[in-house]
Design a protein around this motif. Structure first.
Motif, PDB file in Angstrom:
ATOM      1  N   ARG A   1      -9.285   5.815   2.140  1.00 45.94           N
ATOM      2  CA  ARG A   1      -8.885   5.682   3.549  1.00 45.94           C
ATOM      3  C   ARG A   1      -7.377   5.480   3.683  1.00 45.94           C
ATOM      4  O   ARG A   1      -6.735   6.086   4.544  1.00 45.94           O
ATOM      5  N   THR A   2      -6.815   4.630   2.838  1.00 43.69           N
ATOM      6  CA  THR A   2      -5.382   4.345   2.883  1.00 43.69           C
ATOM      7  C   THR A   2      -4.587   5.595   2.512  1.00 43.69           C
ATOM      8  O   THR A   2      -3.579   5.911   3.158  1.00 43.69           O
TER       9      THR A   2
ATOM     10  N   ASN B   1     -10.934  -1.284  -4.470  1.00 49.35           N
ATOM     11  CA  ASN B   1     -12.023  -0.638  -3.760  1.00 49.35           C
ATOM     12  C   ASN B   1     -11.670   0.840  -3.565  1.00 49.35           C
ATOM     13  O   ASN B   1     -10.655   1.160  -2.938  1.00 49.35           O
TER      14      ASN B   1
ATOM     15  N   ASN C   1       0.823  -1.211   0.000  1.00 52.27           N
ATOM     16  CA  ASN C   1       0.000   0.000   0.000  1.00 52.27           C
ATOM     17  C   ASN C   1       0.855   1.258   0.000  1.00 52.27           C
ATOM     18  O   ASN C   1       0.499   2.256  -0.635  1.00 52.27           O
TER      19      ASN C   1
ATOM     20  N   TYR D   1     -11.399   2.001   0.096  1.00 53.66           N
ATOM     21  CA  TYR D   1     -10.139   1.546   0.713  1.00 53.66           C
ATOM     22  C   TYR D   1      -8.976   2.428   0.244  1.00 53.66           C
ATOM     23  O   TYR D   1      -8.118   2.803   1.040  1.00 53.66           O
TER      24      TYR D   1
END
Length: 106
Positions: free
Chosen positions: A84-85, A78, A49, A81
């Motif tokens: 948020r990441t 997603n 990530n 995701y």
């Protein structure tokens, strides 16, 4: 760990599983987690990530692609995701990041 770094750097846009990395490095999942935590201070997924968000930052700064396209191009399946990441790693949403750093070196 250079094998891991090279692999993730060349395949970040595709799904990458810990199982795949274990096979690549010939390690058990537990040993992979221990080695990555010791060498780079992150779990394998955190490292993947991290690389993906670095690539996304470049896309946001130097392209006009929207956040959904960038998420897909960086291997996030997603969008929530990704958002948020991205916010967790940079402290900014993708939109805030683009406004602040568009066409600048990051």
């Amino acid at each position: 760990m250079s094998i891991l770094a090279d692999y993730v750097d060349h395949h970040f846009m595709n799904p990458i599983s810990e199982t795949e990395l274990c096979h690549l490095l010939n390690l058990t999942p537990q040993h992979l987690a221990r080695v990555t935590r010791t060498c780079i201070g992150m779990t394998p997924i955190e490292y993947i990530n991290h690389i993906r968000i670095d690539k996304a930052r470049s896309y946001l700064g130097f392209t006009n692609l929207n956040a959904c396209e960038i998420a897909k191009n960086c291997g996030f399946e997603n969008n929530n995701y990704f958002w948020r990441t991205f916010k967790k790693q940079t402290g900014l949403t993708p939109g805030e990041y683009r406004k602040r750093y568009k066409n600048t070196e990051v």
